[in-house]
Scaffold this motif. Structure first.
Motif, PDB file in Angstrom:
ATOM      1  N   MET A   1       0.839  -1.138  -0.106  1.00 27.90           N
ATOM      2  CA  MET A   1       0.070  -0.020  -0.089  1.00 27.90           C
ATOM      3  C   MET A   1       0.952   1.320  -0.081  1.00 27.90           C
ATOM      4  O   MET A   1       1.918   1.224  -0.600  1.00 27.90           O
ATOM      5  CB  MET A   1      -0.792  -0.274   1.297  1.00 27.90           C
ATOM      6  N   TYR A   2       0.585   2.145   0.826  1.00 30.21           N
ATOM      7  CA  TYR A   2       1.493   3.509   0.894  1.00 30.21           C
ATOM      8  C   TYR A   2       1.129   3.971   2.234  1.00 30.21           C
ATOM      9  O   TYR A   2       0.195   3.692   2.949  1.00 30.21           O
ATOM     10  CB  TYR A   2       0.931   4.428  -0.104  1.00 30.21           C
ATOM     11  N   GLU A   3       1.892   4.960   2.606  1.00 31.72           N
ATOM     12  CA  GLU A   3       1.801   5.543   3.916  1.00 31.72           C
ATOM     13  C   GLU A   3       1.316   6.962   3.758  1.00 31.72           C
ATOM     14  O   GLU A   3       1.615   7.795   2.854  1.00 31.72           O
ATOM     15  CB  GLU A   3       3.342   6.029   4.571  1.00 31.72           C
ATOM     16  N   VAL A   4       0.226   7.083   4.624  1.00 26.95           N
ATOM     17  CA  VAL A   4      -0.367   8.566   4.592  1.00 26.95           C
ATOM     18  C   VAL A   4       0.399   9.407   5.534  1.00 26.95           C
ATOM     19  O   VAL A   4       0.572   9.311   6.525  1.00 26.95           O
ATOM     20  CB  VAL A   4      -1.931   8.320   5.253  1.00 26.95           C
ATOM     21  N   PRO A   5       0.946  10.600   4.756  1.00 22.60           N
ATOM     22  CA  PRO A   5       1.772  11.572   5.663  1.00 22.60           C
ATOM     23  C   PRO A   5       0.749  12.379   6.876  1.00 22.60           C
ATOM     24  O   PRO A   5      -0.398  12.332   6.659  1.00 22.60           O
ATOM     25  CB  PRO A   5       2.089  12.591   4.489  1.00 22.60           C
ATOM     26  N   PRO A   6       1.576  12.533   7.793  1.00 19.68           N
ATOM     27  CA  PRO A   6       0.601  13.060   8.909  1.00 19.68           C
ATOM     28  C   PRO A   6       0.231  14.494   8.453  1.00 19.68           C
ATOM     29  O   PRO A   6       0.555  15.212   7.577  1.00 19.68           O
ATOM     30  CB  PRO A   6       1.758  13.514   9.929  1.00 19.68           C
ATOM     31  N   PHE A   7      -1.110  14.882   8.843  1.00 17.92           N
ATOM     32  CA  PHE A   7      -1.611  16.421   8.675  1.00 17.92           C
ATOM     33  C   PHE A   7      -1.976  16.278   6.961  1.00 17.92           C
ATOM     34  O   PHE A   7      -2.305  17.418   6.493  1.00 17.92           O
ATOM     35  CB  PHE A   7      -0.956  17.485   8.807  1.00 17.92           C
ATOM     36  N   SER A   8      -2.183  15.156   6.317  1.00 17.18           N
ATOM     37  CA  SER A   8      -2.517  15.106   5.020  1.00 17.18           C
ATOM     38  C   SER A   8      -4.148  15.270   5.053  1.00 17.18           C
ATOM     39  O   SER A   8      -4.653  14.945   6.040  1.00 17.18           O
ATOM     40  CB  SER A   8      -1.963  13.861   4.107  1.00 17.18           C
ATOM     41  N   PRO A   9      -4.458  15.898   3.757  1.00 16.29           N
ATOM     42  CA  PRO A   9      -6.262  16.018   3.792  1.00 16.29           C
ATOM     43  C   PRO A   9      -6.776  14.695   3.687  1.00 16.29           C
ATOM     44  O   PRO A   9      -6.250  13.865   3.256  1.00 16.29           O
ATOM     45  CB  PRO A   9      -6.355  16.879   2.479  1.00 16.29           C
ATOM     46  N   GLY A  10      -8.043  14.744   3.826  1.00 13.26           N
ATOM     47  CA  GLY A  10      -8.659  13.331   3.966  1.00 13.26           C
ATOM     48  C   GLY A  10      -8.910  12.817   2.644  1.00 13.26           C
ATOM     49  O   GLY A  10      -9.120  11.585   2.348  1.00 13.26           O
ATOM     50  N   CYS A  11      -8.779  13.687   1.717  1.00 15.82           N
ATOM     51  CA  CYS A  11      -8.885  13.134   0.194  1.00 15.82           C
ATOM     52  C   CYS A  11      -7.622  12.530  -0.297  1.00 15.82           C
ATOM     53  O   CYS A  11      -7.411  11.843  -1.438  1.00 15.82           O
ATOM     54  CB  CYS A  11      -9.226  14.169  -0.907  1.00 15.82           C
ATOM     55  N   PHE A  12      -6.527  12.366   0.576  1.00 13.71           N
ATOM     56  CA  PHE A  12      -5.034  11.887   0.194  1.00 13.71           C
ATOM     57  C   PHE A  12      -5.094  10.591  -0.215  1.00 13.71           C
ATOM     58  O   PHE A  12      -5.836   9.453   0.364  1.00 13.71           O
ATOM     59  CB  PHE A  12      -4.206  11.969   1.303  1.00 13.71           C
ATOM     60  N   GLY A  13      -4.708  10.327  -1.710  1.00  9.61           N
ATOM     61  CA  GLY A  13      -4.841   9.037  -2.143  1.00  9.61           C
ATOM     62  C   GLY A  13      -6.074   8.450  -2.706  1.00  9.61           C
ATOM     63  O   GLY A  13      -6.120   7.251  -3.137  1.00  9.61           O
ATOM     64  N   SER A  14      -7.054   9.334  -2.798  1.00 14.26           N
ATOM     65  CA  SER A  14      -8.525   8.726  -3.315  1.00 14.26           C
ATOM     66  C   SER A  14      -8.313   8.421  -4.792  1.00 14.26           C
ATOM     67  O   SER A  14      -7.578   9.051  -5.492  1.00 14.26           O
ATOM     68  CB  SER A  14      -9.387  10.021  -2.901  1.00 14.26           C
ATOM     69  N   ALA A  15      -8.855   7.383  -5.150  1.00 13.88           N
ATOM     70  CA  ALA A  15      -8.994   6.921  -6.325  1.00 13.88           C
ATOM     71  C   ALA A  15      -9.796   7.856  -7.120  1.00 13.88           C
ATOM     72  O   ALA A  15      -9.682   8.105  -8.322  1.00 13.88           O
ATOM     73  CB  ALA A  15      -9.622   5.515  -6.484  1.00 13.88           C
ATOM     74  N   ILE A  16     -10.724   8.725  -6.706  1.00 15.49           N
ATOM     75  CA  ILE A  16     -11.695   9.308  -7.465  1.00 15.49           C
ATOM     76  C   ILE A  16     -11.372  10.928  -7.166  1.00 15.49           C
ATOM     77  O   ILE A  16     -12.016  11.724  -7.882  1.00 15.49           O
ATOM     78  CB  ILE A  16     -13.181   9.313  -7.170  1.00 15.49           C
TER      79      ILE A  16
END
Length: 176
Positions: A1-16
């Motif tokens: 998978m991937y790591e979600v960076p701290p303080f990133s927005p909720g849409c981070f990495g979204s497919a859409i």
């Protein structure tokens, strides 16, 4: 998978949600990492649900699409309205100038446009499409559906040339 960076927005990495061309995504400080995460998520969802990725456009198909959407009004307006607008554009009639001078630009021919402009010049208050349609029924003896279609075309054409204001369906002569 991937790591979600701290303080990133909720849409981070979204497919859409991610769109490289979108102004919001371009301004986001997480865009570079998000794009990678987006691709991983999109690939995983496609594999999971058996969705085939869209085929790249051929040059011919892309050119055809570009030509079709070059004039946004042409894709929105019905065929008869487009034909009327093209006819008015070719005619070189100064519709706006005539109406500002209090003169009906349609002397002969295009009776429904002459009636629409007559009403615009004489109306003391804005009117709606139904009023215009009723005028066509009375003056031209048309059936209601024919009058409705021509009222819509007249309004589209007069809006196109900049002669009228259409506010929430109420039509009035444009002042300047």
């Amino acid at each position: 998978m991937y790591e979600v960076p701290p303080f990133s927005p909720g849409c981070f990495g979204s497919a859409i949600a991610f769109r490289k061309e979108d102004m919001v995504c371009q301004a986001c400080p997480f865009a570079e990492k998000c794009e990678v995460a987006h691709e991983i998520t999109l690939k995983a969802l496609r594999e999971r649900y058996g969705i085939k990725p869209p085929q790249p456009r051929t040059a011919q198909r892309a050119k055809k699409q570009e030509a079709h959407t070059a004039d946004p009004a042409a894709t929105v307006l019905p065929k008869k309205a487009r034909e009327l607008i093209e006819r008015l554009d070719r005619s070189q009639i100064d519709i706006c100038g005539s109406l500002r001078r209090g003169v009906n630009p349609f002397g002969k021919g295009l009776n429904f446009m002459r009636i629409a402009c007559h009403i615009l010049l004489r109306a003391s208050a804005p009117f709606d499409r139904e009023f215009l349609s009723a005028a066509f029924v009375k003056a031209l003896g048309w059936q209601k559906n024919t009058a409705d279609a021509h009222a819509r075309m007249a309004i589209m054409a007069l809006t196109h040339v900049g002669a009228i204001e259409n506010r929430d369906g109420l039509i009035s002569l444009r002042k300047a």
